[in-house]
Design a protein around this motif. Structure first.
Motif, mmCIF file in Angstrom:
data_model
loop_
_atom_site.group_PDB
_atom_site.id
_atom_site.type_symbol
_atom_site.label_atom_id
_atom_site.label_comp_id
_atom_site.label_asym_id
_atom_site.label_seq_id
_atom_site.Cartn_x
_atom_site.Cartn_y
_atom_site.Cartn_z
ATOM 1 N N MET A 178 -24.633 21.323 12.479
ATOM 2 C CA MET A 178 -23.313 20.902 12.928
ATOM 3 C C MET A 178 -23.134 19.408 12.650
ATOM 4 O O MET A 178 -23.882 18.586 13.192
ATOM 5 N N PHE A 179 -22.185 19.060 11.792
ATOM 6 C CA PHE A 179 -21.896 17.647 11.581
ATOM 7 C C PHE A 179 -21.331 17.060 12.868
ATOM 8 O O PHE A 179 -20.418 17.623 13.479
ATOM 9 N N ARG A 180 -21.894 15.918 13.271
ATOM 10 C CA ARG A 180 -21.420 15.261 14.482
ATOM 11 C C ARG A 180 -21.740 13.773 14.407
ATOM 12 O O ARG A 180 -22.405 13.306 13.476
ATOM 13 N N ASP A 181 -21.294 13.033 15.401
ATOM 14 C CA ASP A 181 -21.467 11.586 15.465
ATOM 15 C C ASP A 181 -22.956 11.228 15.487
ATOM 16 O O ASP A 181 -23.683 11.627 16.399
ATOM 17 N N THR A 182 -23.402 10.480 14.490
ATOM 18 C CA THR A 182 -24.804 10.054 14.437
ATOM 19 C C THR A 182 -24.927 8.531 14.426
ATOM 20 O O THR A 182 -25.970 7.986 14.069
ATOM 21 N N ARG A 183 -23.869 7.835 14.821
ATOM 22 C CA ARG A 183 -23.849 6.378 14.676
ATOM 23 C C ARG A 183 -24.956 5.687 15.457
ATOM 24 O O ARG A 183 -25.607 4.753 14.947
ATOM 25 N N GLU A 184 -25.189 6.098 16.688
ATOM 26 C CA GLU A 184 -26.236 5.457 17.485
ATOM 27 C C GLU A 184 -27.617 5.706 16.885
ATOM 28 O O GLU A 184 -28.482 4.826 16.897
ATOM 29 N N TYR A 185 -27.818 6.909 16.364
ATOM 30 C CA TYR A 185 -29.107 7.229 15.754
ATOM 31 C C TYR A 185 -29.345 6.359 14.515
ATOM 32 O O TYR A 185 -30.447 5.827 14.322
ATOM 33 N N VAL A 186 -28.322 6.206 13.682
ATOM 34 C CA VAL A 186 -28.462 5.382 12.479
ATOM 35 C C VAL A 186 -28.784 3.942 12.862
ATOM 36 O O VAL A 186 -29.639 3.291 12.235
ATOM 37 N N ARG A 187 -28.134 3.433 13.889
ATOM 38 C CA ARG A 187 -28.417 2.067 14.353
ATOM 39 C C ARG A 187 -29.876 1.931 14.798
ATOM 40 O O ARG A 187 -30.532 0.916 14.508
ATOM 41 N N LYS A 188 -30.370 2.929 15.480
ATOM 42 C CA LYS A 188 -31.754 2.893 15.939
ATOM 43 C C LYS A 188 -32.726 2.850 14.760
ATOM 44 O O LYS A 188 -33.675 2.048 14.742
ATOM 45 N N VAL A 189 -32.495 3.709 13.773
ATOM 46 C CA VAL A 189 -33.371 3.747 12.598
ATOM 47 C C VAL A 189 -33.288 2.437 11.826
ATOM 48 O O VAL A 189 -34.297 1.913 11.339
ATOM 49 N N LEU A 190 -32.073 1.881 11.713
ATOM 50 C CA LEU A 190 -31.901 0.601 11.032
ATOM 51 C C LEU A 190 -32.760 -0.490 11.668
ATOM 52 O O LEU A 190 -33.430 -1.264 10.969
ATOM 53 N N SER A 191 -32.752 -0.544 12.974
ATOM 54 C CA SER A 191 -33.492 -1.590 13.674
ATOM 55 C C SER A 191 -34.999 -1.432 13.513
ATOM 56 O O SER A 191 -35.743 -2.400 13.626
ATOM 57 N N GLN A 192 -35.445 -0.206 13.197
ATOM 58 C CA GLN A 192 -36.879 0.070 13.120
ATOM 59 C C GLN A 192 -37.437 0.092 11.705
ATOM 60 O O GLN A 192 -38.621 -0.192 11.499
ATOM 61 N N MET A 193 -36.593 0.436 10.690
ATOM 62 C CA MET A 193 -37.139 0.736 9.365
ATOM 63 C C MET A 193 -36.504 -0.041 8.223
ATOM 64 O O MET A 193 -36.716 0.290 7.061
ATOM 65 N N VAL A 194 -35.769 -1.089 8.517
ATOM 66 C CA VAL A 194 -35.064 -1.789 7.440
ATOM 67 C C VAL A 194 -36.019 -2.459 6.453
ATOM 68 O O VAL A 194 -35.680 -2.646 5.276
#
Length: 421
Positions: free
Chosen positions: A320-336
């Motif tokens: 199901m496509f849904r809002d993933t914005r918070e998850y993307v922010r979390k990954v960005l902060s950890q894996m950039v």
């Protein structure tokens, strides 16, 4: 949960279409729900993968009866692919469609990662997520600069448009794009589905950029498509290498058809556009017929039951496509600052100075002013004073908050460590 193996299939010949059926009513680009569009783009890619796989199977098969069965299934798959792909309206430009492709990549990858039980596969998804996320940002800046169209109006704020791991940092040595393959005899069905889905999706994006990138009307756009298309080659290699190479042709055929059934059922359940929903329903019926044919061929030619490849057969949680914005922010902060080190992932600050990553970077990015993904932001800044972005809060990575400067160091150049005295 739905089990397509328990459904009674209709004859495959029933799904051959006439010209009136195969040419669909297109969506309205300014009114379509962005997730309807992402479903259309993904299913076009899934069908394209099924077709390419079928052709390769056909070319490696000596039994003409099997080849005839493949040809019949493939013809209906070809019609399905056209039925989906022609939902795109005439007035939607290739660059507007590109924004949709990258939106698919972001929200699809984030959803798969959050629903992936294998830690290694999840880590790979999270890693590449940040790169597709950055591609969305680069193309959005090109769209704003060249057409004065803001990409957030196309995605309706479902996804943020901010820098990810900068595209200049995506260029890695080919040796570092090969992952460990997953043992499909032990893997959860979710893992098998996720790998097949993401590989097909990224391959679709790569092929789209390969084919339309050189048609863009100015040099900078052509150069950006060229650069990102080469990154997509890395992604397809990395995801594709997760597939268990020990699968037989017939086992792989079964998994392809099961994946299509899973996605059509998932999207039928969540679709909000009645016209498109009817297409998902129609194609689900066709894929159930294809799946049963694949199971029949597996039994006949390898004496294997479909249970041995897909135990149980019931679908896992639907996609199901849904809002993933918070998850993307979390990954960005950890894996950039993460990059690939052959089959593993490591922080670039922990790599040896003579690592293949730095060698390849020096080879292709020796002149920053030739790197289109950087130039498009630099030029946007010159024309409009700052980059284009749409964000719901300050960037989770402090060094990527400056809207007047494109960061070409993070994730690419070692950061000097402070020495305590």
């Amino acid at each position: 949960m739905f089990n397509p193996f328990e459904e009674k299939p209709k004859p495959i010949e029933n799904f051959l279409m006439d010209w009136k059926t195969i040419y669909p009513k297109s969506y309205y680009k300014n009114k379509v729900d962005p997730y309807t569009k992402t479903r259309i783009i993904l299913m076009n890619g899934i069908e394209a993968e099924a077709l390419m796989f079928s052709h390769q199977f056909h070319r490696h098969c000596t039994d003409n009866n099997v080849r005839r069965d493949l040809a019949m299934v493939r013809r209906t798959e070809q019609m399905q692919q056209k039925h989906i792909n022609w939902l795109k309206p005439i007035d939607e430009t290739p660059l507007e469609t590109t924004i949709g492709y990258e939106h698919v990549a972001v929200d699809l990858t984030a959803w798969l990662a959050q629903n992936e039980p294998d830690p290694y596969v999840k880590q790979t998804l999270d890693f590449i997520l940040l790169e597709d996320f950055d591609h969305l940002y680069r193309y959005a800046n090109l769209l704003d600069m060249d057409s004065n169209i803001q990409a957030n109006n196309l995605v309706k704020n479902y996804v943020e448009i901010i820098p990810g791991r900068p595209t200049i940092a995506h260029h890695r040595h080919p040796y570092d794009t090969v992952s460990k393959y997953v043992d499909f005899k032990k893997a959860d069905i979710r893992t098998k589905l996720n790998i097949f889905i993401i590989t097909a999706g990224e391959q679709q994006t790569m092929n789209f950029y390969n084919n339309i990138g050189n048609t863009y009307y100015n040099d900078l756009g052509r150069q950006l498509y060229l650069e990102v298309a080469l990154v997509e080659e890395e992604h397809v290699t990395q995801y594709g290498s997760l597939i268990d190479p020990r699968l037989t042709w017939f086992e792989s055929l079964l998994l392809h058809e099961y994946t299509e059934c899973y996605l059509y059922y998932s999207f039928y359940e969540s679709e909000v556009d009645s016209n498109v929903k009817s297409i998902w329903e129609m194609h689900l019926d066709a894929e159930i017929a294809h799946l049963h044919k694949a199971a029949e061929l597996l039994q006949k030619h390898e004496n294997k039951s479909w249970h041995e490849v897909i135990p149980g057969g019931q679908f896992p949680n639907l996609l199901m496509f849904r809002d993933t914005r918070e998850y993307v922010r979390k990954v960005l902060s950890q894996m950039v600052e993460i990059t690939a080190d052959k089959e593993d992932l490591r922080n670039i600050n922990d790599l040896q100075d003579n690592h293949t990553f730095f060698w390849f970077q020096n080879k292709v990015n020796y002149d920053i002013n030739l790197v289109a993904s950087h130039v498009v932001i630099d030029k946007h800044k010159t024309v409009k004073g700052e980059d284009y972005r749409w964000e719901m809060a300050p960037h989770p990575v402090e060094s990527l908050r400056n809207r007047k400067e494109d960061n070409v160091s993070i994730g690419r150049i070692k950061q000097k460590k402070l020495v305590s005295i």
